[in-house]
Motif scaffolding. Structure first.
Motif, PDB file in Angstrom:
ATOM      1  N   MET B   1      44.535  42.326  42.943  1.00 56.21           N
ATOM      2  CA  MET B   1      44.346  41.655  41.644  1.00 56.21           C
ATOM      3  C   MET B   1      42.919  41.136  41.507  1.00 56.21           C
ATOM      4  O   MET B   1      42.409  40.999  40.417  1.00 56.21           O
ATOM      5  N   GLU B   3      40.261  42.406  41.763  1.00 55.03           N
ATOM      6  CA  GLU B   3      39.231  43.306  41.259  1.00 55.03           C
ATOM      7  C   GLU B   3      38.990  43.147  39.755  1.00 55.03           C
ATOM      8  O   GLU B   3      38.042  43.677  39.222  1.00 55.03           O
ATOM      9  N   LYS B   4      39.871  42.407  39.080  1.00 60.20           N
ATOM     10  CA  LYS B   4      39.703  42.279  37.627  1.00 60.20           C
ATOM     11  C   LYS B   4      38.448  41.485  37.283  1.00 60.20           C
ATOM     12  O   LYS B   4      38.200  40.432  37.842  1.00 60.20           O
ATOM     13  N   LYS B   5      37.709  42.025  36.320  1.00 65.49           N
ATOM     14  CA  LYS B   5      36.541  41.291  35.841  1.00 65.49           C
ATOM     15  C   LYS B   5      36.999  40.218  34.858  1.00 65.49           C
ATOM     16  O   LYS B   5      37.892  40.461  34.037  1.00 65.49           O
TER      17      LYS B   5
ATOM     18  N   GLU C 297      49.914  39.131  32.148  1.00 62.26           N
ATOM     19  CA  GLU C 297      48.547  39.476  32.512  1.00 62.26           C
ATOM     20  C   GLU C 297      48.450  40.966  32.843  1.00 62.26           C
ATOM     21  O   GLU C 297      49.367  41.531  33.421  1.00 62.26           O
ATOM     22  N   SER C 298      47.317  41.563  32.483  1.00 65.21           N
ATOM     23  CA  SER C 298      47.096  42.955  32.844  1.00 65.21           C
ATOM     24  C   SER C 298      45.595  43.210  32.923  1.00 65.21           C
ATOM     25  O   SER C 298      44.812  42.266  33.085  1.00 65.21           O
ATOM     26  N   VAL C 299      45.232  44.467  32.790  1.00 65.95           N
ATOM     27  CA  VAL C 299      43.832  44.831  32.918  1.00 65.95           C
ATOM     28  C   VAL C 299      43.515  45.813  31.791  1.00 65.95           C
ATOM     29  O   VAL C 299      44.399  46.529  31.330  1.00 65.95           O
ATOM     30  N   ASP C 300      42.267  45.809  31.308  1.00 69.17           N
ATOM     31  CA  ASP C 300      41.920  46.759  30.245  1.00 69.17           C
ATOM     32  C   ASP C 300      41.182  47.960  30.826  1.00 69.17           C
ATOM     33  O   ASP C 300      40.944  48.033  32.039  1.00 69.17           O
ATOM     34  N   GLY C 303      38.354  47.381  33.178  1.00 72.58           N
ATOM     35  CA  GLY C 303      38.567  46.613  34.395  1.00 72.58           C
ATOM     36  C   GLY C 303      38.583  45.107  34.189  1.00 72.58           C
ATOM     37  O   GLY C 303      38.513  44.331  35.146  1.00 72.58           O
ATOM     38  N   GLN C 304      38.682  44.692  32.927  1.00 70.60           N
ATOM     39  CA  GLN C 304      38.670  43.252  32.660  1.00 70.60           C
ATOM     40  C   GLN C 304      40.090  42.684  32.671  1.00 70.60           C
ATOM     41  O   GLN C 304      41.032  43.350  32.242  1.00 70.60           O
ATOM     42  N   ARG C 305      40.220  41.460  33.090  1.00 68.75           N
ATOM     43  CA  ARG C 305      41.512  40.782  33.030  1.00 68.75           C
ATOM     44  C   ARG C 305      41.859  40.516  31.563  1.00 68.75           C
ATOM     45  O   ARG C 305      41.026  40.002  30.808  1.00 68.75           O
TER      46      ARG C 305
END
Lengths: 129, 499, 449
Positions: B1, B3-5, C297-300, C303-305
């Protein structure tokens, strides 16, 4: 588009499969493709329950759809694949294998004749595209 | 987790032990003893300063598309401009600082406001009874179905438990019916987008409680046989429920009551300009015909003593279904809606519908050569186009929607109504200018070209927004629903700190 | 005013459409229904005129900020709302947005709701919170519905404490009268503690629910009733005052399966009863049966939260008639208010306000019970910021007298509990000073005299 329809299985109009050999059932490759990524599987029956053909036995949810899974034949529920609850992605990855849902002991073997064979079901899938 | 920017931290990541956002006065009374065995040990909330809070939420706000930032043609949602004066009025101390259980003599202004709003809404829809209590559209629908059931039971017709819902209906219609224990039967649409009369009549029997119908329907089409539909249901002893979500289409031009509807709900947050708030609060008043007035949820406001001014008070309809929420409804929303109605008057409201319909038809005609419109006839406030082309097989409505964001537009409603494949449901509303519509048309045409010439730009859209496409499957499978669901909050904080 | 079209533009657009005049656009509405008789609405007003009209209506009310000293609670509380909150709520980017269906351009709302879910879960001691419901009453109704669905209708009965807010109980009755959900509200003596509900729990019971604090302001240890519910296989639910939870044991600690609340005390104005905030929380294993929107929560793609609405397949727009609940639009902006309130007050501030309420209410209780003829109805039971005072004559008479002194007296309990004739429910928040309490006491003493 071609979907897998193993020869040894029987199929319903609601896109369930049934294996007369083992009594296992689940949803078809076509069904998982329509649903897209499955995120949740919930069982609506318990081991030992008697179900009638067409009763809801499980619910499958993807991010954009929810579908009921119906009993392909009448029978007694003898086993439930509870591992699916934690691994819903199996429904997409291996609908005829790891993602079997319930195992039934049919009470009315006659009903099996009402199910489609692989060829008829494959055609039925094509027709709906 | 990890790794999220991170573009904007969460409050918990901004938290520093000992920071305070606001202070309260020291107690001016002696301290009482606390019941030790009932106290909690820890309250794991963030600790941030006032500046942190303001900057955090201001930055967050800038990630939103909103009516105030740009065009929002979201079908069935009526994203019209929300007049600023409404906000000021709702915050007047005489409205914001009154307690719902104050003696009626101390809140005559609030009661007068509710009384007049009831009356004006009754006039607008042409039905005499109104309750302002329901909190949103779906709540109004549920209330309406309870009224329907109470009426039939009062008539001794307990067997009436079937509600008919067209296949083009909002999901809330069948859900509201089912929630009240009714049996839902779906009725198909015909090739012109009307309700299928033959199928309808087949279901008109002695178990029929009523029909829920949206008019104009979710295709934006006025039900061409509305009189016949209403008569068929009435002849079978059923009631006709109108979903007023689309009232913007004929505000001041036609009235549900004149068309024979028995019950309707209105969405103050759609038709009457009150803001959507990022998902509410709305307000879903219910209006009923004369024979159903006694069943309305209570309490409602009436004149309890004539005079100048008259005295207003709460009364209970004789056979009321009861209350559907605490207190009287979303009063703050009512203040905004009344402000709007007073500013518009009859002329202004009619102009709303006229311009809403003009805008929708203009968009429809200007786009009909580029996008397939399956029910292409005179529409009302919205229309539905298909977001797919045979010569661009990989492109879906979703791709068009995401690409529209790059042009600064909010996408239309996707995948609804269900009877149109790859639906794009477009509702411009009356508050948009021709210039905005022309810019939208140009964007839509460019996207249609791109779909053939450079489909990748659609598949990977949006490009110009702060965030790209979201992995919804990951969200549903991992189910991180609070920051407590992180296994290692501390490791995350170090990420933020080292940015 | 809000319609930008010029006559020339209208003509141009009509030409493009291929019709002559505006009326032609309504040709599909049967003639007989078109253009009804004059609708009886007042003539249009300018902004200046409407502001005056509304000001006039507002001034016809006595408000608790400028006119009345407020000791009235009973489900709606006069608390201080820090300035920051309305500054955030008034950002057009928040209040003029729709439900965040398109996550790429709705991260503001989605991120804030995720924070709301997180802080509400912390406050209640639960694992999951939804993005809000309408109010406390409808949250209780949804809890009953959810419990029914968890057991797939096989346990139709819900046992609700009679000391849940009477309007919440009334709402539940309206919702489920004539349905197959069986709502049992035992008729208990007012002195009864939550354990009195235990004998009503059986294997047909899906939910046992109590209020914390209850309608009379009382706080009880909930362990015994929670355990009894679980022992019978039922779910245990609590309807709480969220501000009280800053100080007192979170219902999650008692093993609650659902905690719901009226969120109004968290930075939302009284506003004559609404809009308020329905808070709904549960355990993660039950989340698929929960009503309402849920943010995850996820990721786009970069690579952004990011945050996004999740498990939507539970909801009406997908499940239609098979959905657990019909809720669509909820009270998101009120959830934002509560989020900003909780953020601003934080760990210490929220506790501080709760303590102020506690101490002031206890001081008031002690002071008022010294007046001749007045006494506490439940002197041995802990309470938060509300308590019941036995009065020497009818509450209505006393309240009329108080109102003459610009005091908004407590809630007259005889309206809902005939056995509590001459019992007043008083709320004391941080807005009340020691002098205010003294003033109330003096006026009551004057009345006694």
């Amino acid at each position: 588009m071609a979907w897998q329809t193993p020869e040894n299985l029987k199929y319903t109009q609601n896109d369930e499969w049934f294996d007369p050999e083992t009594g296992r059932s689940g949803i078809t490759d076509y069904a998982q493709d329509q649903l897209s990524d499955v995120v949740y599987v919930e069982f609506l029956v318990d081991v030992g329950d008697e179900v009638q053909k067409g009763d809801s036995v499980a619910t499958v949810e993807s991010v954009k759809a929810a579908a009921d899974v119906y009993a392909p034949v009448s029978g007694k529920v003898v086993e439930i694949n509870t591992d699916l609850t934690d691994n819903p992605e199996w429904v997409n990855e291996d609908p005829y294998g790891k993602a079997w849902m319930i195992r039934l002991e049919p009470t009315n073997p006659e009903e099996m004749n009402e199910l489609m064979d692989a060829e008829a079901y494959a055609q039925y899938c094509e027709e709906r595209e | 987790m990890s790794e999220k920017k991170i573009r904007e931290p969460l409050l918990i990541e901004l938290s520093i032990p000992g920071r305070r956002g606001v202070r309260f006065p020291e107690p001016d009374v002696p301290q009482a003893q606390l019941p030790e065995h009932l106290l909690r040990e820890d309250l794991p909330l963030p600790e941030v300063s006032e500046v942190d809070v303001i900057r955090h939420f201001t930055r967050l706000s800038q990630y939103n598309h909103a009516v105030d930032t740009g065009f929002y043609p979201l079908g069935s949602c009526t994203m019209k401009y929300n007049p600023k004066i409404n906000e000021d009025m709702a915050r007047l101390p005489g409205f914001a600082y009154i307690h719902p259980l104050q003696p009626e003599e101390t809140v005559q202004g609030a009661l007068a406001l509710m009384y007049h709003l009831q009356k004006y809404l009754a006039e607008i829809v042409g039905m005499p009874g109104v309750s302002l209590q329901p909190a949103a559209g779906a709540h109004g629908e549920f209330t309406g179905i309870l009224i329907m059931r109470a009426y039939h039971r009062d008539q001794g017709e307990h067997q009436r438990n079937k509600v008919l819902v067209p296949d083009s209906a909002h999901g809330t219609n069948p859900a509201s019916s089912a929630m009240s224990g009714m049996r839902v039967v779906e009725i198909p649409s015909d090739e012109r987008g009307n309700i299928d009369l033959v199928a309808l009549k087949k279901e008109c029997d002695e178990t029929l409680a009523g029909l829920m119908i949206t008019n104009p329907n979710t295709l934006g089409l006025f039900e061409e046989h509305i009189e016949e539909v209403v008569n068929a249901v009435h002849e079978a002893g059923g009631l006709v429920y109108g979903d007023g979500a689309n009232l913007n289409a004929f505000l001041g031009i036609a009235r549900f009551g004149d068309m024979g509807f028995d019950i309707v709900h209105l969405n103050l947050h759609k038709t009457f300009s009150t803001p959507h708030g990022g998902g509410g609060p709305g307000s879903g008043p219910v209006a009923v015909a004369e024979h159903l007035k006694d069943f309305l949820p209570g309490p409602i406001v009436d004149i309890v003593e004539e005079g100048d001014p008259p005295t207003y008070g709460f009364v209970w309809p004789k056979k009321s279904i009861g209350r559907v929420k605490a207190f009287y409804g979303h009063f703050g929303v009512m203040v905004r809606a009344l402000t709007y109605i007073l500013m518009m008057g009859q002329e202004g409201l009619r102009k709303v519908a006229e311009m809403a319909v003009l805008n929708a038809n203009y968009l429809r005609v200007m786009l009909q050569d580029t996008y397939h419109i399956p029910y292409n006839r005179l529409c009302k406030h919205e229309f539905v186009a298909e977001g797919r082309w045979p010569d661009a097989p990989d492109i879906k409505a979703l791709d068009i929607s995401k690409r529209l964001m790059d042009f600064g537009f909010h996408p239309p409603t996707n995948y609804f109504p269900l009877i149109v494949k790859e639906a794009l449901m477009i509702e411009p509303t009356e508050t948009e200018s021709k210039a905005t519509l022309d810019a939208f048309i140009a964007a839509m045409k460019q996207i249609a070209r791109e779909a053939r010439e450079n489909p990748e730009v659609l598949k990977t859209a949006p490009h110009n927004t702060p965030f790209g496409r979201v992995d919804e499957v990951k969200a549903a499978r991992e189910l991180i629903l609070t920051w407590h669901d992180w296994s290692t909050v501390d490791s995350r904080r170090s990420i933020v700190d080292s940015r | 005013m809000f319609v930008p079209h010029t006559p020339e533009e209208i003509q141009e657009m009509l030409r493009a459409i291929g019709v002559e005049k505006i009326e032609d656009l309504f040709a599909d509405i049967p003639e007989k229904f078109r253009h009804p008789k004059q609708i009886d609405l007042p003539p249009p007003m300018t902004e200046m005129e409407v502001a005056e009209e509304l000001q006039h209506l507002a001034e016809a009310n006595d408000n608790v900020r400028d006119h009345l000293l407020c000791f009235l609670g009973a489900g709606a509380y006069y608390h201080y709302i820090p300035s920051v909150i309305d500054h955030i709520l008034r950002r057009g980017e928040f209040y003029t947005a729709y439900t965040p269906y398109q996550p790429e351009i709705s991260q503001g709302t989605l991120h804030a709701i995720f924070e709301f879910q997180s802080m509400v879960a912390a406050l209640t001691g639960m694992e999951v919170a939804n993005a809000s419901l309408y109010d406390g009453a409808t949250a209780v109704a949804e809890a009953v519905n959810m419990a029914y669905h968890v057991f797939r209708g096989k346990r139709p009965k819900s046992v609700l404490s009679p000391f849940i807010h009477p309007q919440y109980l009334a709402t539940v009755r309206t919702y489920y009268e004539h349905s197959d959900r069986e709502v049992v509200v035992p008729d208990l003596p007012v002195e009864a503690s939550p354990e009195a509900l235990i004998e009503f729990i059986d294997d047909r019971t899906s939910l046992v629910m109590v209020a914390y604090p209850d309608f009379f302001g009382r706080l009880y240890d909930l362990q015994a009733v929670a355990d009894a519910a679980h022992e019978k296989g039922a779910l245990f639910g609590v309807v709480a005052n969220p501000l009280a939870l800053a100080l007192f044991k979170a219902p999650g600690e008692y093993g609650a399966d659902m905690v719901v609340a009226e969120g109004q005390p968290l930075g939302i104005p009284l506003s004559f009863g609404g809009p308020y905030l329905g808070i709904f929380t549960t355990r993660k294993k039950l989340v698929h049966k929960m009503a309402g929107r849920l943010i995850g929560e996820s990721v786009d793609s970069r690579g952004q939260r990011v945050y996004v609405m999740t498990l939507s397949a539970r909801e009406q727009h997908i499940r239609r008639a098979r959905a657990t609940s019909n809720i669509c639009t909820n009270n998101a902006l009120m959830a934002l208010a509560a989020t900003v309130y909780m953020a601003l007050l934080g760990k210490e501030g929220l506790r501080e306000v709760a303590l102020l309420n506690y101490h002031k209410a206890h001081y008031a209780a002690q002071r008022l019970s010294q007046i001749q003829g007045f006494e506490l109805a439940f002197p041995d039971v802990p309470f938060f910021n509300e308590f019941v005072l036995k009065t020497p004559s009818s509450v209505k008479d006393i309240n009329d007298f108080l109102l003459d002194h610009d005091i908004l007296g407590g809630y007259d309990l005889s309206q809902d509990f005939p056995q509590l004739d001459r019992h007043m429910l008083l709320a004391v928040t941080e807005m009340i000073s020691r002098d205010d309490i003294e003033f109330l006491a003096e006026v009551l003493e004057e009345w006694v005299a």
